[in-house]
Design an enzyme around this catalytic site. Sequence first.
Site, mmCIF file in Angstrom:
data_model
loop_
_atom_site.group_PDB
_atom_site.id
_atom_site.type_symbol
_atom_site.label_atom_id
_atom_site.label_comp_id
_atom_site.label_asym_id
_atom_site.label_seq_id
_atom_site.Cartn_x
_atom_site.Cartn_y
_atom_site.Cartn_z
ATOM 1 C CG HIS A 197 12.956 24.627 39.787
ATOM 2 N ND1 HIS A 197 14.273 24.258 39.940
ATOM 3 C CD2 HIS A 197 12.662 25.441 40.836
ATOM 4 C CE1 HIS A 197 14.765 24.816 41.032
ATOM 5 N NE2 HIS A 197 13.811 25.539 41.591
ATOM 6 C CB CYS A 198 9.560 20.940 42.957
ATOM 7 S SG CYS A 198 8.445 20.910 44.378
ATOM 8 C CB VAL A 199 9.450 26.638 44.630
ATOM 9 C CG1 VAL A 199 9.660 27.310 43.295
ATOM 10 C CG2 VAL A 199 7.965 26.427 44.900
ATOM 11 C CG ASN A 259 16.209 25.441 46.528
ATOM 12 O OD1 ASN A 259 15.882 26.209 45.628
ATOM 13 N ND2 ASN A 259 17.378 25.515 47.136
ATOM 14 C CB SER A 260 15.924 20.129 43.734
ATOM 15 O OG SER A 260 16.556 19.285 42.785
#
Length: 428
Positions: free
Chosen positions: A279-281, A284-285
């Site tokens: 999950h890549c902050v 945001n996905s």
Amino acid sequence: MKKKAKKALEQDSPLCCCEYLDRHGGRSHVAACCCDCEDLDEACDRWMKREPQKPDTLSRVVATVTDRLRVPWISGAKRVDLSLIPPLILLPVLLHIAALHYLLGIVVLIALPGIVLWYYYFTHRKKGRTLFFLSLALFSLFYMYYLFVSEVVPRGDVSDLQLGVVTIGVVLTLITLMYTKRGPGYVRPCPSETHSTVTYHSPPPDIDSTYHNGSRHQVVIANRVSSPEQSAESEVDPGGALQKDGGRKNWCSFCRVVKPPRAGHCRICGACILRLDHHCVWINSCVGQANHRSFLLMLLLFLSTSLYGISLVLRSVCPTQSALTALLYCPDVYSQYSSALCFTCAWYSSIVTGGLLHLLVLQLINVSYNVTEREARIALRDKTGHSHYWGLIIDTGVYSHGFRGNWIEFLTMGDTLEPPALKPADLV
């Protein structure tokens, strides 16, 4: 009876641009943002009477404020996430302060990554979604480009061709970001596994209405028992994934679906992702099977544009030195505020570029070994993989087909995108 029918009709009637459904499911208006603030009134009364506050007072007040902070929109007022605002204020202020003196620059450039890392671990521990990092990434990109056009280009050291290359790089980065945000590839129940589908015209009580903004959504309820064909295959193949532990290993109790191999459940997104990487902050996905290639392309475009832009800035503020030397030593750069601001922004961009370059290197290594970031963490935790070069390379040996075969599989894997009729966070 007529009053109840009239009330139901009002609830089902379309929202105007300034109306919205609050977190309790009631219909409200933007102009009434300061009305009926029971949580805030109770907190102020306790403070005036010097009484101790309740444990959940602060969270209730914050929830009320964030729910009522909205802007008018065509299909109803949209909620403004408070996490969007801090980057818009902190980044310009801190960079302008850092340009005043080199000591202030050192303090700011050390403190800023520290603040971002602290906020990351704070939100990661709570497993909550936040737009802070996406807002910081987008605003950093736009603000650096704005300073490049307004401060560096007027110096006359940048040609029209060089400005065009930087502009095209920024535009392509944004296009690939939009494509990456389309979705990572969600695990959907098969039609044979679907028990029933429930359509909500108002937010259900167990889901936050502010997340869906009161829109209609559907919930798919799937059977735990798979289709007869899958059951027959699992009986024939005793080593199948569904046969082990009665299918418990691949059954997601949150989404109520059978996860295919290499799929994983993201507790932040609240959905199962095909070939989940991480999950890549910053976007945001999640990064999964459908957007992994575009994610790597976005990193390549951003890093190329950033490195080229940094070299142009340093060549402008320190024309007598090379780019690498000017980044470490640029005499008299703080004699002019404009040059100091450009030099500070070059250092900030270099820090961001260094972090994303490390991420890109890890991603390229994982693709070369056909390992996702999630599988690497699980292998290290369970001690089932081989670690090389101080943990830089994690080889599980499960899905690897050789360097060439791994890259061919990565570049040719299908997106398996689903139509946007069902929201991924609504799968239960």
